[in-house]
Design an enzyme around this catalytic site. Structure first.
Site, PDB file in Angstrom:
ATOM      1  CD  GLN A 161      -9.331  -5.212  -0.777  1.00 11.93           C
ATOM      2  OE1 GLN A 161      -8.995  -4.142  -1.706  1.00 11.93           O
ATOM      3  NE2 GLN A 161     -10.818  -6.040  -0.550  1.00 11.93           N
ATOM      4  CB  CYS A 211     -10.200  -6.590   4.716  1.00  9.55           C
ATOM      5  SG  CYS A 211      -9.873  -6.511   3.187  1.00  9.55           S
ATOM      6  CG  LEU A 212     -14.710  -3.023   0.727  1.00 12.09           C
ATOM      7  CD1 LEU A 212     -14.485  -2.289  -0.206  1.00 12.09           C
ATOM      8  CD2 LEU A 212     -16.106  -3.305   1.723  1.00 12.09           C
ATOM      9  CG  HIS A 222      -6.174  -2.662   5.330  1.00 15.07           C
ATOM     10  ND1 HIS A 222      -6.948  -2.809   6.472  1.00 15.07           N
ATOM     11  CD2 HIS A 222      -6.589  -2.962   4.347  1.00 15.07           C
ATOM     12  CE1 HIS A 222      -7.400  -4.263   5.986  1.00 15.07           C
ATOM     13  NE2 HIS A 222      -7.429  -3.999   4.149  1.00 15.07           N
TER      14      HIS A 222
HETATM   15 NI    NI Z   1      -8.715  -5.226   2.671  1.00 18.82          NI
END
Ligand code: NI
Length: 193
Positions: A50, A105-106, A147
Site C-alpha cells: 500500500q 481499506c486505506l 485483510h
Molecule cells: Ni486494505
C-alpha cells in the site's frame, strides 16, 4: 515520514509480495514510516504494497478498539496489546463458520462493504527481529490479519464481494483510480492510461 498510500488500480496492489530477508536494507525505517503513515490516516492496519513496496510485511494497531470514546474498556479489551509488526506472514489454517464484517481499506477510501471470512486462523510469521512465531488469532484480530495478509497476495477486500455487489461499485472504484476522491490523507494515484 508519512508516505503516500497507493490507490485502488495501482499495479503494486495486485502483485504477489516477496519474502523479506534479515538485514533487508532500510527495514527499520520502513516500519517506522508505515506506522506514521497508518496513524496519520487513522488506519488499523497497513501492508507494505500500500506504500509501494512489494514485500511481505504488514503492521496493525487495533489498540484504540480496546477503549470507547470515554476511555472505558470495551468488550474488545484484549485488543489493547494488538499492536504488531508481521514479517513474512503466512496463514496456515483458517477455520469456523464464515461471518460478515464491514471492511474498509486505506487504498479504497470511503467504501465499506460486508466481507465474509472464517473467524479463526493460525498464522506463521516473524517479528521485526526475525523471531519465528506460530500463533492463533480470532475475532477482530483475525479479521484485520486476513485483510492485511490478502494485500501481500495481491488481493483486495473488493475481490471477495459477490459479482453483482462488485459491479455496483465499479464506477466509484474507477473514480478512486483517477484521483476523484476526498481522502483525508496523502494518496498516490496510478498514471492515467
Ligand atoms: Ni486494505
Amino acid at each position: 515520514m508519512i508516505l503516500p498510500i497507493r490507490a485502488y488500480g495501482d499495479p503494486v496492489l495486485k502483485k504477489m509480495a516477496q519474502d523479506i530477508e534479515p538485514g533487508h536494507t532500510g527495514l527499520k525505517q520502513l516500519i517506522a514510516d508505515m506506522f506514521e503513515t497508518m496513524y496519520a490516516a487513522n488506519g488499523v492496519g497497513l501492508a507494505a504494497p500500500q506504500i509501494g513496496q512489494s514485500v511481505r510485511l504488514f503492521i496493525v494497531d487495533a489498540s484504540p478498539f480496546a477503549e470507547d470514546e470515554d476511555g472505558k474498556p470495551t468488550k474488545d479489551t484484549h485488543l489493547k496489546d494488538f499492536k504488531k509488526v508481521f514479517i513474512n506472514p503466512y496463514i496456515v489454517e483458517e477455520e469456523g463458520e464464515e461471518w460478515p464484517f464491514e471492511e474498509g481499506c486505506l487504498s479504497i477510501p470511503n467504501i465499506r462493504e460486508e466481507v465474509f471470512r472464517k473467524p479463526k486462523i493460525v498464522l506463521q510469521y516473524q517479528d521485526e527481529k526475525f523471531r519465528e512465531f506460530e500463533e492463533e488469532f480470532d475475532g477482530f484480530a483475525a479479521r484485520v490479519i486476513q485483510h492485511e495478509h490478502d494485500h501481500l497476495d495481491g488481493i483486495l477486500f473488493t475481490d471477495h464481494l459477490p459479482p453483482l455487489r462488485r459491479r455496483l461499485l465499479n464506477g466509484k472504484l474507477r473514480d478512486i483510480t483517477r484521483g476523484n476522491t476526498d481522502a483525508k490523507y496523502k494518496m498516490r494515484f496510478p498514471p492515467v492510461k
